[in-house]
Scaffold this motif. Structure first.
Motif, PDB file in Angstrom:
ATOM      1  N   TYR A   1       0.828  -1.217   0.000  1.00  0.00           N
ATOM      2  CA  TYR A   1       0.000   0.000   0.000  1.00  0.00           C
ATOM      3  C   TYR A   1       0.863   1.268   0.000  1.00  0.00           C
ATOM      4  O   TYR A   1       0.406   2.338   0.400  1.00  0.00           O
TER       5      TYR A   1
ATOM      6  N   PRO B   1      -8.259  -4.602  -3.283  1.00  0.00           N
ATOM      7  CA  PRO B   1      -9.586  -4.079  -2.907  1.00  0.00           C
ATOM      8  C   PRO B   1      -9.750  -2.612  -3.293  1.00  0.00           C
ATOM      9  O   PRO B   1      -8.784  -1.925  -3.638  1.00  0.00           O
ATOM     10  N   SER B   2     -10.969  -2.123  -3.205  1.00  0.00           N
ATOM     11  CA  SER B   2     -11.262  -0.747  -3.611  1.00  0.00           C
ATOM     12  C   SER B   2     -10.490   0.270  -2.766  1.00  0.00           C
ATOM     13  O   SER B   2     -10.107   1.333  -3.258  1.00  0.00           O
ATOM     14  N   TYR B   3     -10.239  -0.053  -1.497  1.00  0.00           N
ATOM     15  CA  TYR B   3      -9.509   0.864  -0.642  1.00  0.00           C
ATOM     16  C   TYR B   3      -8.104   1.118  -1.178  1.00  0.00           C
ATOM     17  O   TYR B   3      -7.558   2.216  -1.030  1.00  0.00           O
ATOM     18  N   TRP B   4      -7.510   0.106  -1.793  1.00  0.00           N
ATOM     19  CA  TRP B   4      -6.170   0.273  -2.355  1.00  0.00           C
ATOM     20  C   TRP B   4      -6.174   1.335  -3.449  1.00  0.00           C
ATOM     21  O   TRP B   4      -5.307   2.201  -3.492  1.00  0.00           O
ATOM     22  N   PHE B   5      -7.168   1.263  -4.323  1.00  0.00           N
ATOM     23  CA  PHE B   5      -7.256   2.242  -5.411  1.00  0.00           C
ATOM     24  C   PHE B   5      -7.545   3.641  -4.864  1.00  0.00           C
ATOM     25  O   PHE B   5      -7.043   4.637  -5.383  1.00  0.00           O
ATOM     26  N   THR B   6      -8.337   3.723  -3.802  1.00  0.00           N
ATOM     27  CA  THR B   6      -8.613   5.018  -3.176  1.00  0.00           C
ATOM     28  C   THR B   6      -7.335   5.620  -2.612  1.00  0.00           C
ATOM     29  O   THR B   6      -7.077   6.821  -2.759  1.00  0.00           O
TER      30      THR B   6
END
Length: 448
Positions: A213, A254-259
């Motif tokens: 991350y 997961p989506s949090y990674w892209f955020t």
């Protein structure tokens, strides 16, 4: 059990090192890069294994017939100048006790780098160091990649605690830098199973970088991968493999990674990025007030000073940039020496590239020089937003560049001497006239 095993390995390495000092260099690389003692749980956890190995290696090296002088090349002089300068700046450090701790770690790395440079005298030794470095850092790449796949990328990948690569950002940069050396070993390895294993390690390491991350790691990867393709061999295969890895890894996250990755563009609102800008502002102001020697190592720990220079800061924090780190701690002269060290290393690899281009017998050196270039570029880019100015592996890359130049110069000189000897024999046998011109015919015999 891990504690006992580590102790036995270190104890067994001592007599081996005393007999063969270069073995100590390899053990040092393993201990300093992999930090195996940080994967134990008991008495070996705080054991100063690097000190034991380093001291034994230096004693054995001094007592041996190994070369006592590093090659006379610019990176060596820049390194010695930088080592001397950080010693001077530590003498005047604002936070002396903490500065001394970091100085001890930094000077130990630089001393062992110089010792390594002295003993990197053959191609075999160069590749032994590379294999140890790849195995040491690649372990966390493979382990982290498998962890990310099995957990769906939900949890972050971390390095061994209380080590240079314990933080997720630091681990990401270390894995980024090891990728080119993995690629080099692929290029020079003959066994198919080794090549395939290295391809797998490379793919898992890319996944592990995503799994940390670390935004700095991803930015560095985005910059480094195209350069890796341009500098390496078998570009089509490499591009295809990387496309497959990226196509498989990115949907896994997961989506949090892209955020989190998208927050790189939100420079003004992201708290982490705000903290970095505050640290960079502090670094510049410390350097302006102490332009020659800086504030000394870990000057950011002086909270009152941090608040005085940056009144609106959320908290005092580390610099998160190799450039601002060196500027604040070692002043403008320290930064010049640090940058000079990096530039001279790159120039050394370019020199190797020119000397070996088109020479089949030196293709290994050409590949290594190019991959060192890529690794240093990855360090320079990833280090823009990561605190890693005195990372062991960067100095290992410098030693590899210097050692490769020495070996290449020796092999080229040997070829020239062999050609000169052959020329003299041909003249003595009447197959070639004095002055180098051939007699009639391609082989000095009329009719050929």
């Amino acid at each position: 059990m891990r504690d006992l095993l580590l102790i036995l390995i270190i104890l067994a390495s001592v007599p081996v090192t005393l007999l063969q000092p270069f073995a100590g260099v390899l053990v040092w690389q393993w201990v300093s890069l992999m930090n195996p003692h940080r994967m134990t749980w008991d008495y070996a956890y705080d054991l100063r294994v690097a000190l034991i190995v380093g001291a034994t290696t230096i004693v054995a090296w001094i007592a041996s017939r190994e070369s006592k002088y590093p090659p006379s090349t610019p990176p060596v002089y820049w390194l010695m100048g930088f080592a001397a300068w950080i010693t001077i700046s530590t003498w005047f450090a604002i936070v002396p006790a903490e500065a001394m701790i970091k100085w001890q770690a930094a000077i130990k790395i630089m001393c062992m780098t110089l010792v390594t440079m002295c003993m990197l005298t053959t191609r075999q030794r160069l590749h032994l160091v590379i294999w140890v470095a790849v195995a040491s850092l690649g372990f966390y790449g493979v382990k982290g990649g498998l962890f990310s796949i099995l957990t769906g990328g939900i949890s972050r990948v971390w390095g061994p605690p209380a080590s240079f690569i314990g933080d997720n950002n630091s681990l990401a940069l270390a894995l980024l830098m090891i990728l080119p050396l993995i690629r080099h070993l692929q290029a020079v390895s003959k066994q198919r199973w080794v090549v395939m294993a290295l391809w797998a390690a490379m793919g898992l390491t890319v996944v592990a970088i995503f799994g940390t991350y670390s935004r700095g790691g991803v930015v560095g990867l985005a910059v480094m991968l195209p350069i890796l393709l341009l500098k390496g061999r078998q570009r089509l295969y490499t591009a295809a493999a990387l496309i497959v890895v990226l196509a498989a890894a990115l949907p896994l996250m997961p989506s949090y990674w892209f955020t989190r990755m998208a927050s790189i563009a939100q420079f003004d609102t992201d708290l982490s990025m705000r903290g970095r800008t505050e640290a960079w502002t502090f670094a510049v102001r410390v350097a302006l007030d102490n332009p020659v020697i800086g504030g000394g190592f870990r000057v950011f720990l002086d909270e009152d000073l941090f608040r005085r220079y940056v009144p609106d800061a959320l908290t005092n924090r580390n610099f998160h940039s190799i450039y601002f780190e060196v500027l604040a701690e070692n002043g403008i002269i320290g930064l010049i020496l640090f940058l000079g060290l990096g530039v001279s290393t790159m120039m050394t690899t370019w020199r190797i590239d020119r000397m070996t281009r088109g020479r089949v017998e030196l293709a290994w050196a050409n590949s290594l020089a190019r991959m060192i270039q890529v690794a240093v570029i990855g360090y320079a880019v990833g280090g823009l937003i990561l605190n890693f100015g005195f990372f062991d592996f960067y100095y290992t890359l410098i030693a590899l560049a210097v050692g490769t130049l020495r070996v290449v110069q020796g092999e080229v000189a040997g070829v020239k001497l062999a050609d000169a000897a052959a020329e003299r024999r041909a003249v003595a046998m009447g197959l070639r006239p004095a002055g180098g011109a051939r007699a009639d015919g391609a082989f000095g015999v009329k009719g050929f």
